[in-house]
Write a protein that holds these residues in place. Structure first.
Motif, PDB file in Angstrom:
ATOM      1  N   ARG A 347       0.835  -1.197   0.000  1.00 35.47           N
ATOM      2  CA  ARG A 347       0.000   0.000   0.000  1.00 35.47           C
ATOM      3  C   ARG A 347       0.876   1.256   0.000  1.00 35.47           C
ATOM      4  N   GLY A 348       1.996   1.207   0.732  1.00 35.28           N
ATOM      5  CA  GLY A 348       2.897   2.345   0.754  1.00 35.28           C
ATOM      6  C   GLY A 348       3.469   2.636  -0.617  1.00 35.28           C
ATOM      7  N   ILE A 349       3.902   1.589  -1.329  1.00 33.15           N
ATOM      8  CA  ILE A 349       4.444   1.768  -2.682  1.00 33.15           C
ATOM      9  C   ILE A 349       3.376   2.335  -3.614  1.00 33.15           C
ATOM     10  N   THR A 350       2.143   1.839  -3.462  1.00 32.18           N
ATOM     11  CA  THR A 350       1.035   2.327  -4.296  1.00 32.18           C
ATOM     12  C   THR A 350       0.760   3.802  -4.027  1.00 32.18           C
ATOM     13  N   ILE A 351       0.752   4.177  -2.742  1.00 31.81           N
ATOM     14  CA  ILE A 351       0.520   5.586  -2.384  1.00 31.81           C
ATOM     15  C   ILE A 351       1.639   6.466  -2.936  1.00 31.81           C
ATOM     16  N   ALA A 352       2.895   6.001  -2.792  1.00 32.21           N
ATOM     17  CA  ALA A 352       4.030   6.782  -3.286  1.00 32.21           C
ATOM     18  C   ALA A 352       3.949   6.981  -4.795  1.00 32.21           C
ATOM     19  N   ALA A 353       3.510   5.943  -5.507  1.00 38.12           N
ATOM     20  CA  ALA A 353       3.422   6.033  -6.969  1.00 38.12           C
ATOM     21  C   ALA A 353       2.393   7.055  -7.419  1.00 38.12           C
ATOM     22  N   HIS A 354       1.370   7.302  -6.594  1.00 39.07           N
ATOM     23  CA  HIS A 354       0.314   8.244  -6.963  1.00 39.07           C
ATOM     24  C   HIS A 354       0.381   9.532  -6.155  1.00 39.07           C
ATOM     25  N   ALA A 355       1.475   9.756  -5.439  1.00 38.24           N
ATOM     26  CA  ALA A 355       1.616  10.981  -4.645  1.00 38.24           C
ATOM     27  C   ALA A 355       1.655  12.203  -5.557  1.00 38.24           C
ATOM     28  N   ASP A 357       3.422  14.893  -5.392  1.00 42.14           N
ATOM     29  CA  ASP A 357       4.734  15.490  -5.597  1.00 42.14           C
ATOM     30  C   ASP A 357       5.811  14.546  -5.085  1.00 42.14           C
ATOM     31  N   ARG A 358       7.073  14.874  -5.399  1.00 40.01           N
ATOM     32  CA  ARG A 358       8.198  14.010  -5.026  1.00 40.01           C
ATOM     33  C   ARG A 358       8.416  13.967  -3.520  1.00 40.01           C
ATOM     34  N   PHE A 359       8.203  15.100  -2.860  1.00 47.33           N
ATOM     35  CA  PHE A 359       8.393  15.134  -1.411  1.00 47.33           C
ATOM     36  C   PHE A 359       7.461  14.144  -0.722  1.00 47.33           C
ATOM     37  N   GLY A 360       6.182  14.161  -1.080  1.00 47.45           N
ATOM     38  CA  GLY A 360       5.226  13.230  -0.487  1.00 47.45           C
ATOM     39  C   GLY A 360       5.556  11.792  -0.820  1.00 47.45           C
ATOM     40  N   ALA A 361       5.951  11.542  -2.061  1.00 44.54           N
ATOM     41  CA  ALA A 361       6.306  10.184  -2.464  1.00 44.54           C
ATOM     42  C   ALA A 361       7.479   9.654  -1.655  1.00 44.54           C
ATOM     43  N   LEU A 362       8.499  10.489  -1.472  1.00 51.61           N
ATOM     44  CA  LEU A 362       9.679  10.060  -0.721  1.00 51.61           C
ATOM     45  C   LEU A 362       9.356   9.861   0.755  1.00 51.61           C
ATOM     46  N   LEU A 363       8.464  10.677   1.296  1.00 53.74           N
ATOM     47  CA  LEU A 363       8.036  10.484   2.682  1.00 53.74           C
ATOM     48  C   LEU A 363       7.412   9.102   2.865  1.00 53.74           C
ATOM     49  N   VAL A 364       6.500   8.753   1.985  1.00 51.74           N
ATOM     50  CA  VAL A 364       5.810   7.462   2.096  1.00 51.74           C
ATOM     51  C   VAL A 364       6.794   6.318   1.911  1.00 51.74           C
ATOM     52  N   VAL A 365       7.691   6.437   0.943  1.00 52.06           N
ATOM     53  CA  VAL A 365       8.705   5.404   0.733  1.00 52.06           C
ATOM     54  C   VAL A 365       9.546   5.240   1.993  1.00 52.06           C
ATOM     55  N   GLY A 366       9.992   6.350   2.569  1.00 50.16           N
ATOM     56  CA  GLY A 366      10.838   6.286   3.754  1.00 50.16           C
ATOM     57  C   GLY A 366      10.155   5.604   4.926  1.00 50.16           C
ATOM     58  N   PHE A 367       8.913   5.985   5.214  1.00 50.82           N
ATOM     59  CA  PHE A 367       8.236   5.442   6.393  1.00 50.82           C
ATOM     60  C   PHE A 367       7.802   3.991   6.206  1.00 50.82           C
ATOM     61  N   THR A 368       7.283   3.641   5.026  1.00 43.49           N
ATOM     62  CA  THR A 368       6.837   2.268   4.836  1.00 43.49           C
ATOM     63  C   THR A 368       8.011   1.301   4.707  1.00 43.49           C
ATOM     64  N   VAL A 369       9.087   1.740   4.046  1.00 43.60           N
ATOM     65  CA  VAL A 369      10.280   0.894   3.969  1.00 43.60           C
ATOM     66  C   VAL A 369      10.887   0.706   5.354  1.00 43.60           C
ATOM     67  N   GLN A 370      10.854   1.748   6.169  1.00 43.41           N
ATOM     68  CA  GLN A 370      11.375   1.643   7.525  1.00 43.41           C
ATOM     69  C   GLN A 370      10.640   0.562   8.322  1.00 43.41           C
ATOM     70  N   VAL A 371       9.311   0.565   8.261  1.00 42.16           N
ATOM     71  CA  VAL A 371       8.523  -0.445   8.984  1.00 42.16           C
ATOM     72  C   VAL A 371       8.789  -1.834   8.426  1.00 42.16           C
TER      73      VAL A 371
END
Length: 421
Positions: A347-355, A357-371
């Motif tokens: 779900r995190g990857i999906t959200i990042a792909a449709h974010a 802007d880049r800032f939001g996409a990178l935020l989601v990638v960072g937090f979901t990958v961290q978990v």
């Protein structure tokens, strides 16, 4: 169905399973079923319903799967904490409620998160201070061999859990702003192109920071998470495999240096290679974990029937809680738990792909990958696939700071998923 109706349906599907877990624990402990035994899962469900109502009002377009996944993981985690350490269960539930309040606050008050990118260097400084604060004499404490705790009076917490949020916010802001610079390689050596040395400076700084965490705080887990999350975000921002190759090489070099020069790293590696060499000392935890996993079989021994509960050192509700999950729920139950983490990452990857802007996409990638990475490392440790890193299992292991920050991070992910950052 609207996104919020799908979310409500998923929450209602997960609720009976959570109640069933607590009911089985009560029956195995000889208690009668009643509000005393099922009040906790009902309260957890009510708390997530409140967050659902907040999403319905303030972020109706947010992803419908994140909240139910967090509910399922939190419920199973608190059920096992209740089983293994009943005296800590009330505190864990209280931290969960605080985490949900934190998540709701993020959703309500952080609609335009791209503004935080303007303060990225301030966020970096705060993150570094928090990450290295356990080194301060007087308030920094070493527990179970890692100096990652701060104690203020009778209150103790892990500042590194809070630091991770600030570090990901900084990295997202920095990488989004410098994406073009990171993607352009100007130096050519034969058929290969390389970036400027100044472009590689962030990679070197994060490597040195990770090394410092291992050396001074003896916290291998946090070092790995900080570095791998940065490496993943850097690759997503630039699209260059070169950074992955260089990053993995620096990890290999760092591992060799740490092994030969620091005894606490040698002990962990030796224990990983042969835990039976010291079965009553350093290898005891790993051996009992393997016995627990092996005795669980396909379907498990049943909730409350663990044979290894009292043999773990230290408490089984901490880093090695997944071993008890495997023993009592078996391979099937363990796979279900892992699948929940996989769904969260998906779900995190999906959200990042449709974010938007880049800032939001990178935020989601960072937090979901961290978990996801934290879950992978924990499972790898309890199965003796890698040396002990001291990493807890997200949403499961007892620890209020971690649970609260996790839910705050999910609040940021939900905030991005509604299309407003």
């Amino acid at each position: 169905m609207t996104r919020r109706n799908i979310e409500l349906a998923l929450l209602c599907i997960a609720a009976p399973l959570a109640i069933l877990l607590f009911a089985m624990i009560a029956l195995n402990q000889g208690e009668e079923l009643g509000w005393a035994s099922i009040g906790v899962p009902v309260g957890i469900f009510a708390s997530f319903i409140v967050s659902h109502l907040a999403l319905r009002k303030f972020a109706p377009a947010a992803d419908p799967a994140i909240l139910p996944i967090c509910f399922a993981l939190s419920s199973i985690g608190i059920a096992f904490v209740t089983r293994l350490a009943p005296d800590l269960a009330v505190r864990q539930v209280a931290w969960l409620v605080l985490g949900i309040i934190f998540m709701i606050a993020v959703i309500i008050f952080m609609k335009n998160m791209d503004k935080t990118a303007n303060y990225k260097y301030t966020l970096m400084v705060i993150g570094l201070i928090l990450l290295l604060s356990p080194l301060l004499p007087g308030i920094g404490n070493e527990i179970y061999g890692s100096r990652i705790w701060l104690s203020i009076g009778s209150f103790s917490f892990q500042p590194g859990e809070i630091a991770k949020i600030f570090i990901v916010l900084f990295l997202a802001g920095y990488l989004a702003q410098n994406r073009e610079m990171l993607s352009v390689f100007t130096h050519k050596v034969g058929p290969f192109k390389f970036p400027d040395l100044s472009t590689l400076l962030p990679l070197l700084i994060m490597w040195l920071l990770s090394m410092a965490i291992v050396v001074f705080e003896k916290d291998l887990g946090s070092a790995l998470i900080v570095y791998f999350v940065f490496l993943t975000m850097l690759y997503v921002a630039s699209g260059k495999k070169f950074y992955l190759v260089v990053g993995l090489l620096t990890i290999a070099i760092g591992a060799v240096i740490l092994f030969f020069f620091f005894s606490h790293v040698q002990v962990r590696v030796d224990t990983w290679l042969d835990p039976f060499a010291d079965p009553l000392g350093d290898g005891h935890q790993t051996i009992q974990s393997l016995y627990a996993i092996g005795s669980g079989g396909a379907t498990g021994l049943g909730l409350g029937n663990s044979r290894q509960k009292h043999l773990f050192v230290p408490e089984p509700q901490n880093d090695f809680i997944f071993s008890i999950v495997c023993e009592e729920l078996g391979f099937v139950g363990a796979c279900a738990v892992v699948l929940l983490f996989v769904l969260l990452l998906w779900r995190g990857i999906t959200i990042a792909a449709h974010a938007p802007d880049r800032f939001g996409a990178l935020l989601v990638v960072g937090f979901t990958v961290q978990v996801a990475l934290q879950a992978v490392l924990n499972v790898a440790v309890v199965t003796n696939t890698i040396p002990n890193t001291g990493i807890s299992l997200p949403f499961f292991s007892s620890g209020g700071t971690s649970l609260m920050m996790l839910l705050g991070e999910m609040g940021i992910v939900l905030s991005v998923s509604r299309g407003e950052t």
